[in-house]
Design a protein around this motif. Structure first.
Motif, PDB file in Angstrom:
ATOM      1  N   LYS A 175       0.828  -1.199   0.000  1.00 51.54           N
ATOM      2  CA  LYS A 175       0.000   0.000   0.000  1.00 51.54           C
ATOM      3  C   LYS A 175       0.864   1.252   0.000  1.00 51.54           C
ATOM      4  O   LYS A 175       0.573   2.220  -0.696  1.00 51.54           O
ATOM      5  N   PHE A 176       1.956   1.224   0.745  1.00 50.06           N
ATOM      6  CA  PHE A 176       2.875   2.353   0.803  1.00 50.06           C
ATOM      7  C   PHE A 176       3.483   2.610  -0.570  1.00 50.06           C
ATOM      8  O   PHE A 176       3.541   3.740  -1.047  1.00 50.06           O
ATOM      9  N   ARG A 179       2.325   1.795  -3.452  1.00 54.33           N
ATOM     10  CA  ARG A 179       1.310   2.243  -4.400  1.00 54.33           C
ATOM     11  C   ARG A 179       0.873   3.676  -4.132  1.00 54.33           C
ATOM     12  O   ARG A 179       0.100   4.237  -4.897  1.00 54.33           O
ATOM     13  N   GLY A 180       1.373   4.262  -3.065  1.00 52.80           N
ATOM     14  CA  GLY A 180       0.954   5.614  -2.731  1.00 52.80           C
ATOM     15  C   GLY A 180      -0.378   5.649  -2.033  1.00 52.80           C
ATOM     16  O   GLY A 180      -1.115   6.617  -2.132  1.00 52.80           O
ATOM     17  N   SER A 239      -2.653   7.127   4.146  1.00 48.20           N
ATOM     18  CA  SER A 239      -2.450   6.783   5.530  1.00 48.20           C
ATOM     19  C   SER A 239      -3.781   6.902   6.253  1.00 48.20           C
ATOM     20  O   SER A 239      -4.758   7.420   5.714  1.00 48.20           O
ATOM     21  N   THR A 281      -0.379  11.654   4.092  1.00 48.82           N
ATOM     22  CA  THR A 281      -0.277  10.713   2.976  1.00 48.82           C
ATOM     23  C   THR A 281       1.172  10.629   2.517  1.00 48.82           C
ATOM     24  O   THR A 281       1.832  11.644   2.360  1.00 48.82           O
ATOM     25  N   ARG A 282       1.660   9.438   2.284  1.00 45.80           N
ATOM     26  CA  ARG A 282       3.028   9.274   1.821  1.00 45.80           C
ATOM     27  C   ARG A 282       3.089   8.058   0.902  1.00 45.80           C
ATOM     28  O   ARG A 282       2.251   7.153   0.983  1.00 45.80           O
ATOM     29  N   GLY A 283       4.080   8.034   0.041  1.00 46.08           N
ATOM     30  CA  GLY A 283       4.209   6.900  -0.855  1.00 46.08           C
ATOM     31  C   GLY A 283       5.214   7.153  -1.950  1.00 46.08           C
ATOM     32  O   GLY A 283       5.807   8.220  -2.054  1.00 46.08           O
TER      33      GLY A 283
END
Length: 203
Positions: A90-91, A93-94, A97, A190-192
């Motif tokens: 998930k991380f 793929r962007g 959070s 949000t992070r990715g």
């Protein structure tokens, strides 16, 4: 009123964009700046509102194609059940959070800006240059947007949303195809890592 009889009403929309490239002395690195101001009138169609939103996207956010900004959350128990491998996928793929904001892609008004520090790099050996070459980016994005809404539903609750992010990126040509990779984190958590095709284009 001709518009009332035919169901067609006039509207107007516009976008003003400025770009600046500022060299850093004699070095190959430079600063790239972009600022965008866009907006439309009361009866702006949705497809035009999406076009305005596309011009003011902030890297790192997953945008909502519906009319309103949404917030997604995941309970701690659910996160534990999904495991570390799912969280890693998930991380990469962007993914959002917990509690992350998904701004509306359709906007009626927007102000946005981007600054990039671009640092080219190249291997000293000619044989390695096709492999070890490209451009590193250090970037920051921001925007202030108002989500698009139908004239009947316009009210004071549709307040502007501020978004911003910062991160690093890589730009490289692979067999003539411009590849880009960005890692970013936003003010909403949000992070990715984001992958795409493109050269020295913003966002």
């Amino acid at each position: 009123d001709r518009g009332a009889n035919t169901g067609v009403v006039p509207y107007a929309a516009g976008t003003c964009t400025s770009h600046q490239i500022i060299p850093l002395g004699s070095s190959p690195a430079n600063f790239a700046l972009r600022h965008v101001a866009s907006g439309g009138t009361k009866y702006l169609p949705r497809h035009e509102a999406i076009s305005l939103g596309l011009s003011s996207k902030v890297r790192g956010y997953n945008y909502n194609y519906q009319s309103q900004t949404t917030s997604e959350s995941l309970s701690t128990d659910d996160e534990q059940e999904q495991g570390h491998w799912h969280a890693l996928k998930k991380f990469l793929r962007g993914g959002n959070s917990a509690g992350a904001i998904r701004p509306s892609l359709a906007t009626s008004k927007a102000l946005s800006g981007t600054v990039e520090l671009r640092v080219p790099f190249m291997a000293p050996s000619v044989n390695l240059r096709p492999i070890i070459s490209g451009t590193f980016l250090f970037f920051g994005d921001w925007s202030l947007t108002r989500a698009h809404a139908s004239p009947a539903s316009m009210d004071k609750e549709n307040t502007p949303l501020r978004c911003s992010s910062a991160g690093v990126g890589l730009r490289k040509n692979v067999q003539g195809i411009p590849i880009k990779v960005d890692f970013s984190i936003t003010e909403h958590g949000t992070r990715g890592v984001f992958f795409g095709i493109g050269g020295h284009e913003f966002v």
